[in-house]
Design an enzyme around this catalytic site. Structure first.
Site, PDB file in Angstrom:
ATOM      1  CE  LYS A 284       6.253  -6.720 -11.585  1.00  0.00           C
ATOM      2  NZ  LYS A 284       6.220  -5.634 -10.619  1.00  0.00           N
ATOM      3  CD  GLU A 368       3.933   4.342   0.560  1.00  0.00           C
ATOM      4  OE1 GLU A 368       5.161   4.511   0.763  1.00  0.00           O
ATOM      5  OE2 GLU A 368       3.490   3.392  -0.116  1.00  0.00           O
ATOM      6  NE  ARG A 396       7.063   2.050   5.347  1.00  0.00           N
ATOM      7  CZ  ARG A 396       7.795   1.428   4.432  1.00  0.00           C
ATOM      8  NH1 ARG A 396       8.105   2.019   3.314  1.00  0.00           N
ATOM      9  NH2 ARG A 396       8.245   0.216   4.673  1.00  0.00           N
TER      10      ARG A 396
HETATM   11  C1  TPP Z   1       5.430   0.912   1.527  1.00  0.00           C
HETATM   12  C2  TPP Z   1       4.797   0.168   0.387  1.00  0.00           C
HETATM   13  N1  TPP Z   1       4.138   0.855  -0.565  1.00  0.00           N
HETATM   14  C3  TPP Z   1       3.564   0.200  -1.598  1.00  0.00           C
HETATM   15  C4  TPP Z   1       3.642  -1.152  -1.691  1.00  0.00           C
HETATM   16  C5  TPP Z   1       2.909  -1.899  -2.812  1.00  0.00           C
HETATM   17  N2  TPP Z   1       3.873  -2.565  -3.687  1.00  0.00           N
HETATM   18  C6  TPP Z   1       4.188  -3.868  -3.558  1.00  0.00           C
HETATM   19  S1  TPP Z   1       5.310  -4.370  -4.667  1.00  0.00           S
HETATM   20  C7  TPP Z   1       5.360  -2.856  -5.386  1.00  0.00           C
HETATM   21  C8  TPP Z   1       6.235  -2.610  -6.571  1.00  0.00           C
HETATM   22  C9  TPP Z   1       7.622  -3.016  -6.293  1.00  0.00           C
HETATM   23  O1  TPP Z   1       8.392  -2.774  -7.434  1.00  0.00           O
HETATM   24  P1  TPP Z   1       9.887  -3.268  -7.449  1.00  0.00           P
HETATM   25  O2  TPP Z   1      10.549  -2.927  -6.171  1.00  0.00           O
HETATM   26  O3  TPP Z   1      10.514  -2.743  -8.668  1.00  0.00           O
HETATM   27  O4  TPP Z   1       9.767  -4.844  -7.489  1.00  0.00           O
HETATM   28  P2  TPP Z   1       9.128  -5.775  -8.614  1.00  0.00           P
HETATM   29  O5  TPP Z   1       7.773  -6.165  -8.145  1.00  0.00           O
HETATM   30  O6  TPP Z   1       9.095  -5.009  -9.894  1.00  0.00           O
HETATM   31  O7  TPP Z   1      10.026  -6.944  -8.683  1.00  0.00           O
HETATM   32  C10 TPP Z   1       4.514  -1.962  -4.734  1.00  0.00           C
HETATM   33  C11 TPP Z   1       4.310  -0.542  -5.111  1.00  0.00           C
HETATM   34  C12 TPP Z   1       4.325  -1.837  -0.657  1.00  0.00           C
HETATM   35  N3  TPP Z   1       4.416  -3.171  -0.635  1.00  0.00           N
HETATM   36  N4  TPP Z   1       4.897  -1.148   0.348  1.00  0.00           N
END
Ligand code: TPP
Length: 610
Positions: A284, A368, A396
């Site tokens: 990342k 959530e 959610r």
């Molecule tokens: C339902 C929901 N909860 C929280 C989020 C906030 N959020 C956006 S990206 C993310 C992290 C995602 O991590 P990952 O799937 O590992 O992808 P990366 O960004 O590391 O590539 C979060 C918690 C969201 N978009 N949707």
């Protein structure tokens, strides 16, 4: 000076077809250029920098192997699709601006976007729907989900895996494991991913196998031609993962920054008949040291920064998130209080609480629903859970809040961060719907402070109250925070301006601006309790000729409808004017632009009284 035999001008890219003619070396040069461009754009416009820097090579390889005009890809959350946008001919200069390119996949933007998201963990269910549609109609195309390790841990994604693992409709699921969520990942699944990608025994065995076979021409031939066999051995030597129990083909882990390896893996997945999971391992924030070294989530989503110094543009004013985190930190001294966050602890400024009270700070990751039902379990055992959540993600957990907490009238505080318009994240992230859906749940108090004193009062009151107590606050800085010595009490509104024939009912930080600018004929009621309504104040409203309900933090289906219904119920005969967010999905722009567009800025409200 780079020697790039075929330089691709990023701004001139119209579609990904040109990738087919480029060598791996040329694709690597392109990846570097795209990285520079991404850093440049996000330093100006803000955006999801780290996630995008991590997937540049993977996106290039995907666009080389597949034809996404025909094949369908869904990026989970969609926050990491900037390279995809570039390769499919979209300009990012106006990224996240009003009328500009969205920070997520958008169907109306391009024929290469087949679905939309912003909330996580939907991609697997969506491509399952695509694959079933394709097969029922006898069509031919690939369906691909690109999902991060943390998004995969969410219940919805696992429901998708469960179904897709049991049907015959082929899809490809690319799991992008960067060992990060917004910050470091949590939970048992993240441990499983770590095992998959770092099995020492596997790595040693692989090197031995390669060494043995590379001693002869025949051996080298066997090594390159026995991919499936190697994969089988790999899966055998590594601890079995959940995915090995389903009827999937599993490829990887693949170095997610090696275009050749990625291309080979995606080609194999494409030519496979069965649903195939491809594990890719990425870094990342790759290529931007500040983001690569970030473990707390500072560079996940940024609002603009200096590329040279790595200084992120931050206001020197305190945000509402940070104010509530500080107030909550004090309340955590009470050993009955437990803070829960579903993966958004960094955004909600909970870092200090996590460090000071690690045993009573629970980050459940992107879960959530679990966060709320877990809170129910804690609450019935005498703890007081405080769930800190963004308004948009609270959507959610509607059922869990209603069924597992409110129905039994259990005690819980909900801190609803980013309530109201959120600006450049656009439709998927607006915090404007929670008023309407919370109002519909019995036993839930809904409140919104306008200043620091009210914030403190409401939080304290939430611990004294029996039942669910929700406190909303916006994604803004607390620039209009003033300290008032108000006589605050539960369920009571505050009348700040004493006018004659017009009443303005509003709440939240706009109160501070309006109270000093309203003409004398207008009374101002600060409705810091949205539910229950202050019925004494409502009775007073019956004496006015006109009641204006101003809510720039929710749709008209929320507080405005609730109060209007009560006025009708009490046979109010004057005019009711509703100035609230329309019943729509509100597109990206700055919050100021969004308010102006719908006549909800302060000037428009003051004009009503001229
Ligand atoms: C339902 C929901 N909860 C929280 C989020 C906030 N959020 C956006 S990206 C993310 C992290 C995602 O991590 P990952 O799937 O590992 O992808 P990366 O960004 O590391 O590539 C979060 C918690 C969201 N978009 N949707």
């Amino acid at each position: 000076m780079k020697k790039n035999p075929r330089h691709i001008e990023i701004n001139n890219i119209e579609n990904p077809d040109f990738l087919k003619d480029l060598s791996n070396k040329e694709l690597e040069f392109l990846a570097e250029d795209i990285r520079e461009y991404l850093i440049d754009i996000t330093s100006q416009n803000g955006g999801h920098l780290s996630s995008n820097l991590g997937v540049v090579e993977a996106t290039i390889a995907l666009c080389k192997v597949f034809d996404f005009k025909k094949d369908k890809i869904v990026f989970d959350v969609g926050h990491q699709c900037y390279t995809y946008k570039i390769l499919t001919g979209r300009n990012l200069r106006d990224l996240r601006k009003m009328g500009g390119t969205s920070g997520f996949q958008k169907i109306r933007e391009s024929e290469y976007d087949h679905f939309e998201a912003g909330h996580s963990s939907t991609s697997i269910s969506v491509i399952n729907g695509f694959a079933i549609s394709r097969d029922l109609r006898g069509e031919h195309y690939e369906t691909v989900a690109f999902i991060g390790d943390s998004s995969l841990c969410n219940g919805l994604a696992l429901e998708g895996i469960n179904n897709i693992g049991n049907d015959k409709h082929k899809s490809i699921i690319i799991i992008n494991d960067n060992d990060m969520s917004i910050s470091t990942p949590v939970g048992g699944f993240s441990k499983m991913f770590r095992k998959i990608s770092t099995s020492d025994f596997y790595r040693k065995s692989k090197h031995l196998y390669k060494r043995l076979l590379s001693n002869s021409k025949l051996g080298r031939f066997i090594y390159t031609k026995t991919y499936d066999f190697k994969n089988l051995i790999k899966r055998f030597l590594m601890k079995l993962s959940l995915f090995d129990y389903f009827d999937f083909s599993v490829i990887g882990p693949v170095d997610g920054h090696n275009i050749k390896q990625l291309t080979n893996a995606f080609l194999r997945a494409k030519h496979n008949d069965k649903t195939t999971i491809v594990f890719i391992k990425t870094i990342k924030g790759k290529g931007f040291s500040f983001a690569e070294n970030d473990k707390v989530g500072k560079w996940h989503g940024v609002g603009g920064f200096n590329k040279e110094t790595g200084v992120i543009n931050n206001s020197d004013k305190e945000s509402w998130s940070s104010l509530f985190a500080k107030l909550l930190e004090k309340e955590m001294e009470n050993e009955n209080v437990i803070t829960i966050t579903p993966g958004t602890g960094f955004g909600s400024s909970l870092l200090d609480i996590s460090l000071k009270y690690p045993s009573r700070y629970i980050d459940v990751g992107i879960s959530e629903e679990h966060a709320f039902t877990l809170a129910g379990g804690l609450s019935i055992n005498g703890f007081h859970p405080v769930i800190s959540i963004y308004s948009t993600f609270l959507q959610r957990a509607y059922d869990e809040l209603s069924h597992d907490i409110a129905r039994m009238n259990l005690d819980a505080t909900i801190l609803i961060d980013r309530s109201g318009l959120v600006g450049s994240d656009g439709e998927t992230h607006q915090g404007i719907y929670d008023e309407a859906f919370l109002i519909s749940i019995p036993n839930v108090v809904i409140s919104m402070p306008s200043n620091r004193t009210e914030a403190n009062f409401l939080l304290k009151e939430s611990f004294n109250h029996h039942g669910v107590f929700a406190i909303r606050y916006p994604r803004e800085n607390t620039d209009c925070l003033l300290e008032y010595d108000e006589n605050l009490s539960f369920g009571k509104w505050i009348k700040t301006n004493h006018g004659t024939n017009i009443a303005l009912v509003t709440f939240g930080p706009v109160v501070n601006i309006l109270k000093n600018q309203l003409p004398t004929k207008v009374s101002l009621y600060n409705a810091l309790f949205l539910k229950p309504l202050d019925l004494d104040a409502v009775n007073e409203l019956l004496n006015y000729n006109k009641v204006v309900i101003y809510d720039p933090y929710g749709t008209k289906n929320g507080f405005a409808s609730y109060l209007s219904a009560e006025l009708l119920n009490r046979h109010f005969t004057g005019d009711v004017v509703i100035k609230a967010i329309p019943d729509q999905f509100i597109e990206q722009a700055s919050t100021e632009q969004q308010r102006e567009k719908y006549g909800l800025d302060i000037k428009s409200i003051l004009n009503l009284f001229k």
